[in-house]
Design a protein around this motif. Structure first.
Motif, PDB file in Angstrom:
ATOM      1  N   MET A 188       1.919   0.056   8.881  1.00 30.81           N
ATOM      2  CA  MET A 188       1.018   0.497   9.944  1.00 30.81           C
ATOM      3  C   MET A 188      -0.422   0.035   9.719  1.00 30.81           C
ATOM      4  N   LEU A 189      -1.023  -0.539  10.759  1.00 34.65           N
ATOM      5  CA  LEU A 189      -2.452  -0.841  10.750  1.00 34.65           C
ATOM      6  C   LEU A 189      -3.045   0.035  11.854  1.00 34.65           C
ATOM      7  N   ALA A 190      -3.601   1.188  11.471  1.00 33.09           N
ATOM      8  CA  ALA A 190      -4.063   2.155  12.477  1.00 33.09           C
ATOM      9  C   ALA A 190      -5.569   1.992  12.690  1.00 33.09           C
ATOM     10  N   THR A 191      -6.399   2.749  11.952  1.00 36.43           N
ATOM     11  CA  THR A 191      -7.850   2.516  12.056  1.00 36.43           C
ATOM     12  C   THR A 191      -8.224   1.234  11.318  1.00 36.43           C
ATOM     13  N   GLY A 192      -7.332   0.813  10.405  1.00 41.96           N
ATOM     14  CA  GLY A 192      -7.600  -0.376   9.599  1.00 41.96           C
ATOM     15  C   GLY A 192      -8.274  -0.047   8.282  1.00 41.96           C
ATOM     16  N   GLY A 193      -8.635   1.216   8.086  1.00 41.46           N
ATOM     17  CA  GLY A 193      -9.362   1.604   6.870  1.00 41.46           C
ATOM     18  C   GLY A 193      -8.623   1.224   5.590  1.00 41.46           C
ATOM     19  N   SER A 194      -7.314   1.481   5.553  1.00 37.83           N
ATOM     20  CA  SER A 194      -6.546   1.204   4.326  1.00 37.83           C
ATOM     21  C   SER A 194      -6.459  -0.301   4.067  1.00 37.83           C
TER      22      SER A 194
ATOM     23  N   ASP B 216       2.010  -3.309   4.517  1.00 36.47           N
ATOM     24  CA  ASP B 216       1.879  -1.931   5.001  1.00 36.47           C
ATOM     25  C   ASP B 216       2.445  -1.902   6.416  1.00 36.47           C
TER      26      ASP B 216
ATOM     27  N   TYR C  89      -4.332   6.987   0.345  1.00 31.25           N
ATOM     28  CA  TYR C  89      -3.864   7.825   1.448  1.00 31.25           C
ATOM     29  C   TYR C  89      -5.035   8.037   2.374  1.00 31.25           C
ATOM     30  N   ARG C  90      -4.708   8.373   3.598  1.00 30.15           N
ATOM     31  CA  ARG C  90      -5.749   8.526   4.604  1.00 30.15           C
ATOM     32  C   ARG C  90      -6.116   9.995   4.689  1.00 30.15           C
TER      33      ARG C  90
ATOM     34  N   GLY D  18       5.632   6.537   6.516  1.00 32.10           N
ATOM     35  CA  GLY D  18       5.905   7.079   5.173  1.00 32.10           C
ATOM     36  C   GLY D  18       6.914   8.212   5.259  1.00 32.10           C
TER      37      GLY D  18
ATOM     38  N   ASP E 294       5.257   8.577  11.706  1.00 33.65           N
ATOM     39  CA  ASP E 294       4.680   8.364  10.382  1.00 33.65           C
ATOM     40  C   ASP E 294       5.663   7.540   9.548  1.00 33.65           C
TER      41      ASP E 294
ATOM     42  N   ILE F 148       0.873  -1.174   0.000  1.00 36.29           N
ATOM     43  CA  ILE F 148       0.000   0.000   0.000  1.00 36.29           C
ATOM     44  C   ILE F 148       0.912   1.227   0.000  1.00 36.29           C
ATOM     45  N   LEU F 149       0.800   2.053  -1.040  1.00 36.65           N
ATOM     46  CA  LEU F 149       1.625   3.266  -1.161  1.00 36.65           C
ATOM     47  C   LEU F 149       1.192   4.255  -0.078  1.00 36.65           C
ATOM     48  N   ARG F 150       2.170   5.006   0.377  1.00 31.94           N
ATOM     49  CA  ARG F 150       3.585   4.933   0.076  1.00 31.94           C
ATOM     50  C   ARG F 150       4.351   3.969   0.979  1.00 31.94           C
ATOM     51  N   ALA F 151       3.941   3.942   2.246  1.00 33.01           N
ATOM     52  CA  ALA F 151       4.818   3.333   3.248  1.00 33.01           C
ATOM     53  C   ALA F 151       5.091   1.848   2.991  1.00 33.01           C
TER      54      ALA F 151
HETATM   55  C1  PRP Z   1      -0.458   5.345   6.612  1.00 33.36           C
HETATM   56  C2  PRP Z   1       0.023   3.909   6.673  1.00 33.36           C
HETATM   57  C3  PRP Z   1      -1.181   3.110   6.236  1.00 33.36           C
HETATM   58  C4  PRP Z   1      -2.306   3.947   6.778  1.00 33.36           C
HETATM   59  C5  PRP Z   1      -2.769   3.292   8.050  1.00 33.36           C
HETATM   60  O1  PRP Z   1      -0.405   5.800   5.312  1.00 33.36           O
HETATM   61  O2  PRP Z   1       1.136   3.625   5.882  1.00 33.36           O
HETATM   62  O3  PRP Z   1      -1.297   2.975   4.839  1.00 33.36           O
HETATM   63  O4  PRP Z   1      -1.791   5.255   7.073  1.00 33.36           O
HETATM   64  O5  PRP Z   1      -3.861   3.959   8.534  1.00 33.36           O
HETATM   65  P1  PRP Z   1      -5.311   3.311   8.618  1.00 33.36           P
HETATM   66  O6  PRP Z   1      -5.126   1.946   9.186  1.00 33.36           O
HETATM   67  O7  PRP Z   1      -6.014   4.240   9.564  1.00 33.36           O
HETATM   68  O8  PRP Z   1      -5.906   3.307   7.254  1.00 33.36           O
HETATM   69  P2  PRP Z   1      -0.707   7.337   4.942  1.00 33.36           P
HETATM   70  O9  PRP Z   1      -2.154   7.561   4.691  1.00 33.36           O
HETATM   71  O10 PRP Z   1      -0.062   8.234   5.947  1.00 33.36           O
HETATM   72  O11 PRP Z   1      -0.036   7.493   3.538  1.00 33.36           O
HETATM   73  P3  PRP Z   1       1.506   7.411   3.117  1.00 33.36           P
HETATM   74  O12 PRP Z   1       1.936   5.976   3.330  1.00 33.36           O
HETATM   75  O13 PRP Z   1       1.457   7.774   1.686  1.00 33.36           O
HETATM   76  O14 PRP Z   1       2.315   8.367   3.971  1.00 33.36           O
END
Ligand code: PRP
Length: 208
Positions: free
Chosen positions: A132-138, A130, A102-103, A201, A199, A76-79
């Motif tokens: 990071m798994l934060a809210t999980g939305g991505s 990816d 992107y979020r 990314g 962050d 999942i771009l970018r990170a």
């Molecule tokens: C970050 C990270 C995940 C996402 C996680 O990306 O790399 O893709 O957030 O968050 P979520 O679980 O709440 O969806 P970001 O949107 O910052 O984009 P980037 O990788 O392009 O910096």
């Protein structure tokens, strides 16, 4: 929790700690993301199917094995990009499919901006990458996209996860196992994982 695998490997714990350290610079950060991705994908691919294969050694015939399943790496771009190359070296026949999300910083919902999946899947196992798994939305959106595309088996590989993201993935995609480096305490009010690593990314690409 069923379907959630947190690595207990000492190398993962050691490297993840350096990754979290705010004094770790971009170059070392990128190297660690690469190495952690290799270690976690090694663990995530323990159940790949094999087919028997005979080979001639310089001395005799030997019974051996070859991978039966083709793997798709889906960063999942970018990170997620930083998690590709090391894993790809271990699995040179893998296909790599980029998903750009992107979020939105206000809604925290994922916004899709790049998707170049071929018409039909040519691989049997997809590894979503990816950090990071934060809210999980991505991750939820990416797994849905891959399922709509026809992907049969999907696994998620991430370095750090918040309980909120794990819950979202387990609810939306209970069939997608999560292979993680660590589970952190919580999300803060702006959706960052705490204690996390900042962050992923920005720290990889020097844009923070
Ligand atoms: C970050 C990270 C995940 C996402 C996680 O990306 O790399 O893709 O957030 O968050 P979520 O679980 O709440 O969806 P970001 O949107 O910052 O984009 P980037 O990788 O392009 O910096």
């Amino acid at each position: 929790m069923q379907g959630v695998y947190v690595s207990s490997h000492p190398l993962v714990k050691h490297k993840l700690t350096i990754l979290r350290d705010k004094s770790t610079g971009s170059k070392e950060f990128r190297q660690l993301v690469r190495e952690l991705a290799i270690l976690l994908c090694y663990e995530a691919t323990q159940d790949l199917a094999l087919a028997p294969r005979k080979v001639e050694t310089p001395l005799a015939e030997a019974e051996g094995w070859e991978l039966k399943e083709r793997i798709g790496l889906v960063p999942i771009l970018r990170a997620g990009l930083g998690m590709v190359n090391g894993v790809w070296e271990m699995m040179p026949d893998a296909e790599v499919w980029h998903i750009g999300l992107y979020r939105d910083e206000h809604t925290l919902r994922p916004v899709e901006y790049y998707n170049k999946l071929p018409i039909a899947p040519r691989v049997q196992v997809c590894l979503i990458l990816d950090p990071m798994l934060a809210t999980g939305g991505s991750a939820v959106a990416t797994a849905s996209l891959l399922k709509d595309w026809g992907a049969a088996r999907i696994k998620f590989v991430g370095l750090i996860a918040a309980p909120e993201g794990i819950r979202a993935m387990r609810e939306a995609h209970p069939d997608v196992p999560l292979h993680l480096g660590a589970i952190d305490e919580r999300l803060n009010e702006v959706g960052f994982i705490v204690p996390g690593l900042g962050d992923a990314g920005d720290r990889q690409f020097g844009t923070g």
